[in-house]
Design a protein around this motif. Sequence first.
Motif, PDB file in Angstrom:
ATOM      1  N   ASP A  37      41.615  99.876  40.375  1.00 36.19           N
ATOM      2  CA  ASP A  37      41.232 100.959  41.277  1.00 36.19           C
ATOM      3  C   ASP A  37      40.087 100.505  42.169  1.00 36.19           C
ATOM      4  N   LEU A  38      40.433  99.722  43.188  1.00 34.04           N
ATOM      5  CA  LEU A  38      39.432  99.267  44.150  1.00 34.04           C
ATOM      6  C   LEU A  38      39.016 100.367  45.118  1.00 34.04           C
ATOM      7  N   PHE A  39      39.791 101.446  45.172  1.00 33.63           N
ATOM      8  CA  PHE A  39      39.567 102.474  46.197  1.00 33.63           C
ATOM      9  C   PHE A  39      39.488 103.868  45.567  1.00 33.63           C
ATOM     10  N   PRO A  40      38.533 104.116  44.667  1.00 31.45           N
ATOM     11  CA  PRO A  40      38.452 105.433  44.029  1.00 31.45           C
ATOM     12  C   PRO A  40      38.345 106.569  45.036  1.00 31.45           C
ATOM     13  N   ARG A  41      38.929 107.687  44.654  1.00 34.91           N
ATOM     14  CA  ARG A  41      38.935 108.937  45.410  1.00 34.91           C
ATOM     15  C   ARG A  41      39.870 108.898  46.615  1.00 34.91           C
ATOM     16  N   THR A  42      40.507 107.741  46.859  1.00 35.54           N
ATOM     17  CA  THR A  42      41.519 107.631  47.907  1.00 35.54           C
ATOM     18  C   THR A  42      42.860 107.337  47.252  1.00 35.54           C
ATOM     19  N   ALA A  43      43.931 107.407  48.039  1.00 34.80           N
ATOM     20  CA  ALA A  43      45.269 107.196  47.495  1.00 34.80           C
ATOM     21  C   ALA A  43      45.623 105.723  47.343  1.00 34.80           C
ATOM     22  N   GLN A  44      44.793 104.822  47.836  1.00 37.06           N
ATOM     23  CA  GLN A  44      45.106 103.397  47.763  1.00 37.06           C
ATOM     24  C   GLN A  44      44.855 102.847  46.361  1.00 37.06           C
ATOM     25  N   VAL A  45      45.630 101.820  46.007  1.00 36.26           N
ATOM     26  CA  VAL A  45      45.452 101.148  44.723  1.00 36.26           C
ATOM     27  C   VAL A  45      45.775  99.668  44.899  1.00 36.26           C
ATOM     28  N   GLU A  46      44.980  98.822  44.277  1.00 42.41           N
ATOM     29  CA  GLU A  46      45.187  97.370  44.329  1.00 42.41           C
ATOM     30  C   GLU A  46      46.030  96.934  43.134  1.00 42.41           C
ATOM     31  N   SER A  47      46.821  95.888  43.323  1.00 42.26           N
ATOM     32  CA  SER A  47      47.608  95.328  42.227  1.00 42.26           C
ATOM     33  C   SER A  47      47.607  93.810  42.326  1.00 42.26           C
ATOM     34  N   ILE A  48      47.488  93.161  41.182  1.00 40.96           N
ATOM     35  CA  ILE A  48      47.704  91.720  41.086  1.00 40.96           C
ATOM     36  C   ILE A  48      49.013  91.529  40.333  1.00 40.96           C
ATOM     37  N   THR A  49      49.898  90.703  40.873  1.00 37.51           N
ATOM     38  CA  THR A  49      51.166  90.444  40.197  1.00 37.51           C
ATOM     39  C   THR A  49      51.367  88.944  40.021  1.00 37.51           C
ATOM     40  N   LEU A  50      51.962  88.573  38.899  1.00 35.72           N
ATOM     41  CA  LEU A  50      52.256  87.173  38.593  1.00 35.72           C
ATOM     42  C   LEU A  50      53.761  86.994  38.531  1.00 35.72           C
ATOM     43  N   TRP A  51      54.260  86.046  39.332  1.00 38.51           N
ATOM     44  CA  TRP A  51      55.690  85.759  39.418  1.00 38.51           C
ATOM     45  C   TRP A  51      55.931  84.324  38.960  1.00 38.51           C
ATOM     46  N   GLU A  52      56.870  84.146  38.046  1.00 40.47           N
ATOM     47  CA  GLU A  52      57.159  82.819  37.503  1.00 40.47           C
ATOM     48  C   GLU A  52      58.546  82.364  37.938  1.00 40.47           C
ATOM     49  N   LEU A  53      58.629  81.099  38.348  1.00 42.64           N
ATOM     50  CA  LEU A  53      59.887  80.532  38.828  1.00 42.64           C
ATOM     51  C   LEU A  53      60.919  80.518  37.705  1.00 42.64           C
TER      52      LEU A  53
END
Length: 378
Positions: free
Chosen positions: A360-376
């Motif tokens: 939650d990099l943006f509290p009180r707003t509708a935005q949300v951060e995500s880190i995703t890991l993708w493996e070959l």
Amino acid sequence: MSTDSPHLTLTIDSLAFGGEGIARDNGRVVFVPFTAPGDVVEVRITEAKKTFARGEVVQVVTPGPDRAAAPCPYYGPKRCGGCQYQHLTYEAELKAKAGHVAEALTRIGKLTLAAGTIEPIVPSPQPYGYRNRITVHRSENGKGDKIGFHRAESHDIIDIPHCLIAAPEVNDALGALRRQELAPKRGRAVNFTRPTHFSLRHPDLPPSAFHQVNLFLLGPLRDLVAGWVGTGRRLVEGYCGGGFFTEVLAPHFASITAIEFDSRSLRDARRKTLINVAWIEGSVEECLGAALAASGAEGTDALLLDPPREGLAPGVVTAILAAEQPPRRIVYVSCNPATLARDGGKLSARYTLARVQPLDLFPRTAQVESITLWELKA
């Protein structure tokens, strides 16, 4: 009661991405902003379609357990458009955002998520006073009688002397601007981007480069990304900005190719004097294919992507999927679950989504951060 009636009494079931409450009336979905799950509200319908409708709250008949009093005097319908969740408890906001990330990946990306793929959302230590930069606007008449933020869904300016989600140092700059004690040449706290638009930054930030906004989660965000990117011989980084991630990753790779379109951000990045980093000025769409090919037969150990809200340009996904030696793993950092899911659905042709970490990099707003890991895939 039919949605043809001017007013309805509805119960809010959940929250849509963007912050609107979701209710149902005779099978039709009704979106109502500034509501909380469990609220019973009297609603006036403002837009009616075959499959959905939109409305505005006339009164809260019975507040739900997730409703809270908003502390900001400028928050609410037809007021400041910066925040969407001040009327919720912070716990309810976190639950909604985690759900939005999961829903986007499965509904938009058509991805099947194994149990445990999505980690619990990382909260902000403080939901207020966290933003290290804001952009404020002056009324278009040029007299400076209003300095603040746009009214929701409008170009009107609401005069705002203090922003609750901005850091104290940023509010100090806002106060100085309002007193007309700052001018474009009097320091970097104020950067005039357009004649009536002002970028106010924490004094520790570089004056021009994009920078993550949450003062309290900068370290955790960078540590998580570095841990997932790992170590290796070669890293390619797209949308490197001012080198926020590059700086901590440089000791863990023999060589890094970092691509950034914005010359101002790249100028800030080059000041870091990282000897094993090749900085490339250009669009990721145009430069990524060559950067991956330059890894040769040994290939690229990791690809780090941190695009803007629009997500990856089509050519970026094409370059990844068409690479003779595709990256062994991809770490994709996103502030928009919808574009993340769209791009992830395409990447799934050659990659498996291994982990998802909402923050939650943006509290009180509708935005949300995500880190995703993708493996070959093998």
